[in-house]
Design a protein around this motif. Structure first.
Motif, short mmCIF file in Angstrom:
data_model
loop_
_atom_site.label_atom_id
_atom_site.label_comp_id
_atom_site.label_asym_id
_atom_site.label_seq_id
_atom_site.Cartn_x
_atom_site.Cartn_y
_atom_site.Cartn_z
N LYS A 30 -7.71 7.74 -6.13
CA LYS A 30 -7.45 7.50 -7.55
C LYS A 30 -7.79 6.09 -7.97
CE LYS A 30 -2.58 6.55 -6.81
NZ LYS A 30 -1.23 6.88 -7.14
N SER A 67 -13.13 10.14 -12.64
CA SER A 67 -14.37 9.38 -12.56
C SER A 67 -14.84 9.34 -11.12
CB SER A 67 -14.14 7.95 -13.08
OG SER A 67 -15.29 7.17 -12.92
N ALA A 68 -16.06 9.77 -10.87
CA ALA A 68 -16.66 9.77 -9.53
C ALA A 68 -15.78 10.48 -8.51
CB ALA A 68 -16.97 8.34 -9.09
N GLY A 69 -15.18 11.58 -8.91
CA GLY A 69 -14.36 12.36 -7.99
C GLY A 69 -12.96 11.81 -7.77
N ARG A 70 -12.60 10.75 -8.47
CA ARG A 70 -11.26 10.16 -8.34
C ARG A 70 -10.49 10.39 -9.62
NH1 ARG A 70 -13.97 4.88 -6.05
NH2 ARG A 70 -13.83 5.33 -3.83
#
Length: 184
Positions: A30, A67-70
Motif C-alpha cells: 500500500k 496505483s501500480a497494484g498497491r
C-alpha cells in the motif's frame, strides 16, 4: 523536497488545487499519503458564510483508487471551523475538499465514481469480483448501495401515446388499437 511533494500532488491530485502532500509512505502492498487542505477558510454548508476561525482539526482516513497494484490510503487532516453567523443553526462545521471528499465519506470521489461504474455495469457479486481484480476491496451490498444512491435519470415526456386494448366478451374476442397524434 518541496519539488518532490509538488510532483506527487500533481500525480495523485491533478484536478484539486487547494491540497498539499506532506509525506508519502510506500509499502509493498500500500501507499499512504499524508495530505492537508491549504485554503485559509471554508464556507458554512448551513448558511454559506465563509469562516477562517478554526475550532479544531482531526484526521480522516480515505481509500483512493489503487496505483501500480498497491492500495492507496489518504491520511487527511481536516479542520473544523466556527460559523461566524450567529443566526445559523450550525455552530461548527468541517471543511470539505471539492472533488476529493464528501460528508461522512470513507472513499475519495474518484474511487466512489469508479466503484459506481463497476456497480452499474455488473451489479452485486460480479462487480465485487471485478473490483477485487482491480485492487479495490468492497462488499456486494456496498456496490448496490452506491448504485441505488444515484439520482433517477430524467425521462422525457412522450410525444405520441399508443393504446392497445384486448378483451373477451360473451365468448367473442376483439381488440382495438389507437394512436393519438402529437399535441402541438
Amino acid at each position: 523536497m518541496e519539488d518532490v511533494a509538488l510532483r506527487l500532488k500533481e500525480l495523485f491530485f491533478p484536478a484539486i488545487a487547494d491540497i498539499a502532500v506532506l509525506s508519502v509512505d510506500v509499502d509493498i502492498e500500500k501507499v499512504r499519503l499524508d495530505v492537508q487542505c491549504t485554503t485559509a477558510g471554508a464556507a458554512c454548508p448551513g448558511c454559506g458564510v465563509c469562516s477562517t476561525r478554526v475550532h479544531s482539526s482531526y484526521l480522516r482516513f480515505l481509500a483512493d483508487v489503487p496505483s501500480a497494484g498497491r492500495s492507496v490510503a489518504l491520511q487527511l487532516r481536516v479542520r473544523r471551523f466556527r460559523c461566524g453567523n450567529t443566526k445559523c443553526p450550525r455552530q461548527t462545521f468541517v471543511e470539505q475538499i471539492s472533488g476529493l471528499t464528501r460528508r461522512h465519506g470513507q472513499r475519495t470521489e474518484q474511487l466512489r465514481s469508479t466503484l459506481t461504474a463497476v456497480g452499474l455495469a455488473l451489479a452485486g457479486r460480479a462487480g465485487v469480483r471485478l473490483a477485487g481484480v482491480l485492487g479495490m476491496s468492497i462488499s456486494r451490498s456496498t456496490v448496490l448501495r452506491l448504485v441505488e444512491a444515484l439520482p433517477e435519470p430524467e425521462v422525457p415526456t412522450p410525444r405520441v401515446v399508443g393504446v392497445d386494448e384486448y378483451a373477451t366478451r360473451k365468448g367473442r374476442r376483439y381488440g382495438t388499437g389507437r394512436r393519438d397524434p402529437p399535441a402541438d
